[in-house]
Design a protein around this motif. Structure first.
Motif, PDB file in Angstrom:
ATOM      1  N   SER A  63     -37.688  -7.538 -32.929  1.00  0.00           N
ATOM      2  CA  SER A  63     -38.049  -8.895 -32.548  1.00  0.00           C
ATOM      3  C   SER A  63     -36.795  -9.584 -32.034  1.00  0.00           C
ATOM      4  O   SER A  63     -35.784  -9.608 -32.732  1.00  0.00           O
ATOM      5  N   VAL A  65     -34.018 -12.422 -31.064  1.00  0.00           N
ATOM      6  CA  VAL A  65     -33.526 -13.662 -31.673  1.00  0.00           C
ATOM      7  C   VAL A  65     -32.616 -14.320 -30.642  1.00  0.00           C
ATOM      8  O   VAL A  65     -31.855 -13.639 -29.950  1.00  0.00           O
ATOM      9  N   ALA A  66     -32.694 -15.632 -30.545  1.00  0.00           N
ATOM     10  CA  ALA A  66     -31.875 -16.360 -29.576  1.00  0.00           C
ATOM     11  C   ALA A  66     -30.392 -16.134 -29.851  1.00  0.00           C
ATOM     12  O   ALA A  66     -29.953 -16.137 -30.998  1.00  0.00           O
ATOM     13  N   ASN A 138     -43.398 -13.237 -33.343  1.00  0.00           N
ATOM     14  CA  ASN A 138     -42.755 -13.470 -32.055  1.00  0.00           C
ATOM     15  C   ASN A 138     -43.731 -13.205 -30.906  1.00  0.00           C
ATOM     16  O   ASN A 138     -43.799 -13.983 -29.951  1.00  0.00           O
ATOM     17  N   ASP A 142     -45.050 -16.056 -28.269  1.00  0.00           N
ATOM     18  CA  ASP A 142     -44.893 -15.842 -26.833  1.00  0.00           C
ATOM     19  C   ASP A 142     -46.222 -16.007 -26.111  1.00  0.00           C
ATOM     20  O   ASP A 142     -46.310 -16.687 -25.087  1.00  0.00           O
ATOM     21  N   ARG A 152     -40.880 -17.663 -19.846  1.00  0.00           N
ATOM     22  CA  ARG A 152     -39.876 -16.982 -20.664  1.00  0.00           C
ATOM     23  C   ARG A 152     -38.694 -16.572 -19.793  1.00  0.00           C
ATOM     24  O   ARG A 152     -38.878 -16.030 -18.710  1.00  0.00           O
ATOM     25  N   GLU A 156     -32.811 -14.002 -21.547  1.00  0.00           N
ATOM     26  CA  GLU A 156     -32.790 -14.458 -22.938  1.00  0.00           C
ATOM     27  C   GLU A 156     -34.237 -14.681 -23.379  1.00  0.00           C
ATOM     28  O   GLU A 156     -34.816 -15.742 -23.156  1.00  0.00           O
ATOM     29  N   CYS A 158     -35.821 -15.453 -25.920  1.00  0.00           N
ATOM     30  CA  CYS A 158     -36.199 -16.490 -26.884  1.00  0.00           C
ATOM     31  C   CYS A 158     -36.014 -17.893 -26.325  1.00  0.00           C
ATOM     32  O   CYS A 158     -36.088 -18.878 -27.057  1.00  0.00           O
ATOM     33  N   LEU A 173     -36.461 -20.296 -29.490  1.00  0.00           N
ATOM     34  CA  LEU A 173     -37.057 -19.778 -30.721  1.00  0.00           C
ATOM     35  C   LEU A 173     -36.016 -18.970 -31.481  1.00  0.00           C
ATOM     36  O   LEU A 173     -35.383 -18.074 -30.922  1.00  0.00           O
ATOM     37  N   TYR A 174     -35.827 -19.308 -32.752  1.00  0.00           N
ATOM     38  CA  TYR A 174     -34.916 -18.566 -33.609  1.00  0.00           C
ATOM     39  C   TYR A 174     -35.686 -18.233 -34.880  1.00  0.00           C
ATOM     40  O   TYR A 174     -35.795 -19.058 -35.782  1.00  0.00           O
TER      41      TYR A 174
END
Length: 181
Positions: A63, A65-66, A138, A142, A152, A156, A158, A173-174
């Motif tokens: 998944s 992560v930012a 996630n 999305d 999106r 990146e 996220c 999104l974190y």
């Protein structure tokens, strides 16, 4: 348990032959204020995902992560242009993730249905502790955010952007926290 019921996290079924149900446990926490006074008692049902078997009750766990640099860039841009910034925590985020695999879990202690004592929970949604929980949340996020015309970022995954006339909005999104600029 109310959140689990509202999100239809599981259905009670007979355990199929040759399948082993994973266990679960309760995690209890006390939220205290600055003076050490208890503000709230919290309980969370967590699956013992470490007992899951790859290829049986999960396949993919990745998944995104930012990246911290992406957050810094957006915060610097927001400060420069005097944009508004909000942060939000998605409560029970993982309960929104839909499971693609068949995962069976024993009934939680203290909430065993007497008329269905021999049954197990067939999970429809992800719960905390499952190896694929973050990924399923996630993917669901999305899917949902794109319905609101957010795009999106290719580099990146996220970071999302939406433009409407002269207005631009960014979402970062974190895991289960969202930064809105």
């Amino acid at each position: 348990m109310d959140s689990m019921s509202e999100n239809q996290v599981w259905t009670l079924v007979d355990l199929p032959d040759g399948v082993k149900a994973i266990e679960c446990k309760w995690v209890f926490k006390k939220k205290i204020d600055m003076d050490g006074n208890i503000q709230i008692y919290k309980a969370r049902l967590v699956a013992k995902g470490y007992k899951q078997i790859h290829g049986v009750d999960y396949d993919e766990t990745y998944s995104p992560v930012a990246m911290l640099k992406s957050i810094r860039i957006l915060l610097a841009t927001a400060a420069y242009y005097d944009y508004e910034i909000w942060q939000m925590d998605v409560k029970t985020a993982f309960l929104n993730g839909k499971l693609e695999e068949d995962v069976y879990m024993i009934q939680p202690e203290g909430f065993t249905s007497p008329e269905n004592a021999g049954k197990v929970c067939k999970l429809q949604r992800a719960i905390y502790g499952l190896k694929q929980a973050s990924r399923s949340w996630n993917l669901r996020f999305d899917e949902a955010i794109k319905e609101f015309d957010f795009i999106r970022n290719e580099e990146e995954p996220c970071v999302y952007k939406k433009t409407s006339g002269s207005t631009v909005a960014f979402l970062v999104l974190y895991v289960d926290d969202i930064l809105i600029v």
